[in-house]
Scaffold this active site. Structure first.
Site, PDB file in Angstrom:
ATOM      1  N   ARG A  76      19.152   1.227  -0.408  1.00  0.00           N
ATOM      2  CA  ARG A  76      19.367  -0.220  -0.293  1.00  0.00           C
ATOM      3  C   ARG A  76      19.173  -0.946  -1.615  1.00  0.00           C
ATOM      4  O   ARG A  76      19.670  -2.030  -1.792  1.00  0.00           O
ATOM      5  CB  ARG A  76      18.455  -0.828   0.772  1.00  0.00           C
ATOM      6  CG  ARG A  76      17.001  -0.817   0.401  1.00  0.00           C
ATOM      7  CD  ARG A  76      16.162  -1.589   1.384  1.00  0.00           C
ATOM      8  NE  ARG A  76      16.062  -0.915   2.672  1.00  0.00           N
ATOM      9  CZ  ARG A  76      15.073  -1.153   3.530  1.00  0.00           C
ATOM     10  NH1 ARG A  76      14.150  -2.043   3.255  1.00  0.00           N
ATOM     11  NH2 ARG A  76      15.014  -0.508   4.670  1.00  0.00           N
ATOM     12  N   ASN A 130       7.731  -2.045 -11.188  1.00  0.00           N
ATOM     13  CA  ASN A 130       8.697  -1.599 -10.185  1.00  0.00           C
ATOM     14  C   ASN A 130       9.970  -2.456 -10.292  1.00  0.00           C
ATOM     15  O   ASN A 130       9.899  -3.680 -10.164  1.00  0.00           O
ATOM     16  CB  ASN A 130       8.049  -1.728  -8.796  1.00  0.00           C
ATOM     17  CG  ASN A 130       8.957  -1.219  -7.702  1.00  0.00           C
ATOM     18  OD1 ASN A 130      10.131  -1.569  -7.658  1.00  0.00           O
ATOM     19  ND2 ASN A 130       8.426  -0.409  -6.810  1.00  0.00           N
ATOM     20  N   HIS A 135       1.001  -2.804  -4.342  1.00  0.00           N
ATOM     21  CA  HIS A 135       1.714  -3.438  -3.227  1.00  0.00           C
ATOM     22  C   HIS A 135       1.236  -4.866  -2.990  1.00  0.00           C
ATOM     23  O   HIS A 135       0.047  -5.095  -2.740  1.00  0.00           O
ATOM     24  CB  HIS A 135       1.630  -2.667  -1.905  1.00  0.00           C
ATOM     25  CG  HIS A 135       2.859  -2.921  -1.063  1.00  0.00           C
ATOM     26  ND1 HIS A 135       3.003  -4.053  -0.302  1.00  0.00           N
ATOM     27  CD2 HIS A 135       4.020  -2.241  -0.929  1.00  0.00           C
ATOM     28  CE1 HIS A 135       4.193  -4.032   0.271  1.00  0.00           C
ATOM     29  NE2 HIS A 135       4.828  -2.951  -0.102  1.00  0.00           N
ATOM     30  N   HIS A 165      11.892   3.191  -6.379  1.00  0.00           N
ATOM     31  CA  HIS A 165      11.865   3.870  -5.086  1.00  0.00           C
ATOM     32  C   HIS A 165      13.303   4.160  -4.673  1.00  0.00           C
ATOM     33  O   HIS A 165      14.080   3.231  -4.458  1.00  0.00           O
ATOM     34  CB  HIS A 165      11.173   2.933  -4.071  1.00  0.00           C
ATOM     35  CG  HIS A 165      11.021   3.497  -2.692  1.00  0.00           C
ATOM     36  ND1 HIS A 165      10.381   2.814  -1.684  1.00  0.00           N
ATOM     37  CD2 HIS A 165      11.412   4.679  -2.139  1.00  0.00           C
ATOM     38  CE1 HIS A 165      10.384   3.534  -0.579  1.00  0.00           C
ATOM     39  NE2 HIS A 165      11.017   4.671  -0.833  1.00  0.00           N
ATOM     40  N   THR A 212       7.798  -1.221   1.866  1.00  0.00           N
ATOM     41  CA  THR A 212       6.987  -0.107   2.347  1.00  0.00           C
ATOM     42  C   THR A 212       5.783  -0.658   3.109  1.00  0.00           C
ATOM     43  O   THR A 212       4.903  -1.263   2.515  1.00  0.00           O
ATOM     44  CB  THR A 212       6.521   0.755   1.159  1.00  0.00           C
ATOM     45  OG1 THR A 212       7.641   0.997   0.331  1.00  0.00           O
ATOM     46  CG2 THR A 212       5.929   2.064   1.631  1.00  0.00           C
ATOM     47  N   ARG A 270      15.357   5.000  -1.868  1.00  0.00           N
ATOM     48  CA  ARG A 270      15.222   5.063  -0.410  1.00  0.00           C
ATOM     49  C   ARG A 270      16.371   5.855   0.186  1.00  0.00           C
ATOM     50  O   ARG A 270      17.460   5.934  -0.385  1.00  0.00           O
ATOM     51  CB  ARG A 270      15.205   3.650   0.184  1.00  0.00           C
ATOM     52  CG  ARG A 270      13.983   2.840  -0.209  1.00  0.00           C
ATOM     53  CD  ARG A 270      13.977   1.496   0.485  1.00  0.00           C
ATOM     54  NE  ARG A 270      13.640   1.611   1.873  1.00  0.00           N
ATOM     55  CZ  ARG A 270      12.456   1.282   2.407  1.00  0.00           C
ATOM     56  NH1 ARG A 270      11.506   0.776   1.647  1.00  0.00           N
ATOM     57  NH2 ARG A 270      12.228   1.422   3.689  1.00  0.00           N
ATOM     58  N   GLU A 320       9.225   6.966  -6.705  1.00  0.00           N
ATOM     59  CA  GLU A 320       8.676   6.845  -5.349  1.00  0.00           C
ATOM     60  C   GLU A 320       9.697   7.373  -4.356  1.00  0.00           C
ATOM     61  O   GLU A 320      10.883   7.021  -4.435  1.00  0.00           O
ATOM     62  CB  GLU A 320       8.398   5.384  -5.002  1.00  0.00           C
ATOM     63  CG  GLU A 320       7.306   4.752  -5.829  1.00  0.00           C
ATOM     64  CD  GLU A 320       7.089   3.296  -5.461  1.00  0.00           C
ATOM     65  OE1 GLU A 320       6.169   2.693  -6.030  1.00  0.00           O
ATOM     66  OE2 GLU A 320       7.835   2.755  -4.620  1.00  0.00           O
ATOM     67  N   HIS A 378      13.527  -4.533  -7.182  1.00  0.00           N
ATOM     68  CA  HIS A 378      13.996  -5.868  -6.780  1.00  0.00           C
ATOM     69  C   HIS A 378      15.166  -6.340  -7.637  1.00  0.00           C
ATOM     70  O   HIS A 378      15.955  -7.167  -7.203  1.00  0.00           O
ATOM     71  CB  HIS A 378      12.830  -6.859  -6.809  1.00  0.00           C
ATOM     72  CG  HIS A 378      11.702  -6.388  -5.941  1.00  0.00           C
ATOM     73  ND1 HIS A 378      11.753  -6.457  -4.567  1.00  0.00           N
ATOM     74  CD2 HIS A 378      10.546  -5.768  -6.242  1.00  0.00           C
ATOM     75  CE1 HIS A 378      10.664  -5.920  -4.066  1.00  0.00           C
ATOM     76  NE2 HIS A 378       9.912  -5.491  -5.063  1.00  0.00           N
ATOM     77  N   GLU A 403      -2.525   6.426  -4.556  1.00  0.00           N
ATOM     78  CA  GLU A 403      -2.306   5.007  -4.827  1.00  0.00           C
ATOM     79  C   GLU A 403      -2.759   4.253  -3.585  1.00  0.00           C
ATOM     80  O   GLU A 403      -2.219   4.460  -2.494  1.00  0.00           O
ATOM     81  CB  GLU A 403      -0.828   4.721  -5.127  1.00  0.00           C
ATOM     82  CG  GLU A 403      -0.606   3.225  -5.420  1.00  0.00           C
ATOM     83  CD  GLU A 403       0.832   2.897  -5.844  1.00  0.00           C
ATOM     84  OE1 GLU A 403       1.483   3.749  -6.482  1.00  0.00           O
ATOM     85  OE2 GLU A 403       1.275   1.778  -5.540  1.00  0.00           O
TER      86      GLU A 403
HETATM   87  N1  PXP Z   1       3.515   0.845  -4.922  1.00  0.00           N
HETATM   88  C1  PXP Z   1       4.278   1.428  -3.963  1.00  0.00           C
HETATM   89  C2  PXP Z   1       3.955   2.831  -3.571  1.00  0.00           C
HETATM   90  C3  PXP Z   1       5.345   0.743  -3.374  1.00  0.00           C
HETATM   91  O1  PXP Z   1       6.086   1.343  -2.418  1.00  0.00           O
HETATM   92  C4  PXP Z   1       5.634  -0.570  -3.807  1.00  0.00           C
HETATM   93  C5  PXP Z   1       6.774  -1.319  -3.192  1.00  0.00           C
HETATM   94  O2  PXP Z   1       7.960  -0.666  -3.383  1.00  0.00           O
HETATM   95  C6  PXP Z   1       4.836  -1.118  -4.812  1.00  0.00           C
HETATM   96  C7  PXP Z   1       3.767  -0.399  -5.335  1.00  0.00           C
HETATM   97  C8  PXP Z   1       5.096  -2.472  -5.360  1.00  0.00           C
HETATM   98  O3  PXP Z   1       4.937  -3.452  -4.376  1.00  0.00           O
HETATM   99  P1  PXP Z   1       5.364  -4.932  -4.693  1.00  0.00           P
HETATM  100  O4  PXP Z   1       6.836  -4.957  -4.909  1.00  0.00           O
HETATM  101  O5  PXP Z   1       4.940  -5.674  -3.460  1.00  0.00           O
HETATM  102  O6  PXP Z   1       4.610  -5.354  -5.927  1.00  0.00           O
END
Ligand code: PXP
Length: 255
Positions: A58, A16, A203, A52, A110, A54, A79, A19, A160
């Protein structure tokens, strides 16, 4: 990569990159570029690039999605919240994979899973619409029976499981709570598999919690952002992906 392929013996890693966009947006401009991060993640062995979009944009923005679509060789996992705006955007982009998530404006990330049980018809319509666009749909849900049953009823091929509660318990060194949350994930996996759902997890996962979750039987994909990008600050993105992949491979081998 065929998103409808059979479950791999070692979970695939979705990186992901939200960040990276958060860091860029802190100063405006183009640096650091989430597309560069995606390409570095691919060189390190990422299987999927997850982002993602949003409602408030952001982190990832529409132009990032367009550049990822046209310039990133990896399968994209988009996402998004279950809104008309996002469903229309996904239909335009046509990513191979979509993960439907809840979204609240005030949250930092999330929080909690999608309440599929409370909105089965709406989620069912979204799943059908996205399947018609050729997307493989996953629903990001809490690891509980009601949400899993509802996901199956809504016609999603994948779920998921939200690993936040387990990951937080590991971080807090609360062994008792971690054991309970891990059991919840195990039970959820068994129930999802019994209903024929392909099962992913994500997550809050760190290297430590990834090792345990990757060892659970039948997890097809892990989606990891914050800890992997955080680790990359010390070792670089390619190496960070390699480190997470190594933990996942070891967990499957020894698990
Ligand atoms: N899976 C989903 C569906 C998410 O929304 C997120 C966070 O955006 C993640 C995985 C990844 O989470 P993390 O950034 O805490 O590893």
């Amino acid at each position: 990569m065929n998103p409808f392929a059979p479950v791999p013996s070692t979970p695939l890693l979705g990186v992901n990159i939200d960040h990276v966009a958060t860091l860029r947006n802190a100063r405006g401009g183009r640096f650091p570029d989430p597309l560069d991060a995606a390409q570095a993640a691919l060189r390190g062995g990422a299987d999927i690039i997850t982002f993602h979009l949003r409602e408030d944009r952001r982190h990832i923005r529409d132009d990032d999605v367009e550049r990822l679509r046209t310039q990133c060789a990896a399968p994209l996992n988009f996402e998004a919240a279950v809104t008309d705006e996002m469903l229309a955007c996904i239909e335009r982009v046509r990513p191979p994979m979509v993960c439907l998530v809840p979204e609240r404006r005030q949250e930092l990330t999330t929080e909690g899973g999608l309440d599929v049980a409370g909105h089965v018809e709406r989620v069912r319509a979204a799943c059908a619409r996205l399947a018609a666009a050729g997307c493989r749909v996953s629903l990001f849900i809490e690891p509980g029976a009601a949400q899993i049953d509802a996901a199956a009823a809504a016609g999603a091929p994948c779920v998921e499981l939200h690993t936040g509660a387990y990951a937080n318990a590991v971080d807090a060194a609360d062994a008792e709570l971690a054991a309970r949350e891990l059991q919840r994930l195990r039970d959820a996996l068994a129930r999802a598999h019994a209903l024929g759902l392909q099962t992913h997890a994500g997550h809050g996962l760190t290297l430590a919690s990834t090792a345990t979750v990757a060892a659970l039987p039948g997890i097809a994909e892990l989606h990891i952002g914050h800890a992997l990008i955080g680790h990359a600050l010390a070792v670089g993105i390619e190496q960070s992906v390699r480190d997470f992949k190594a933990v996942i491979a070891r967990a499957r081998r020894d698990g």
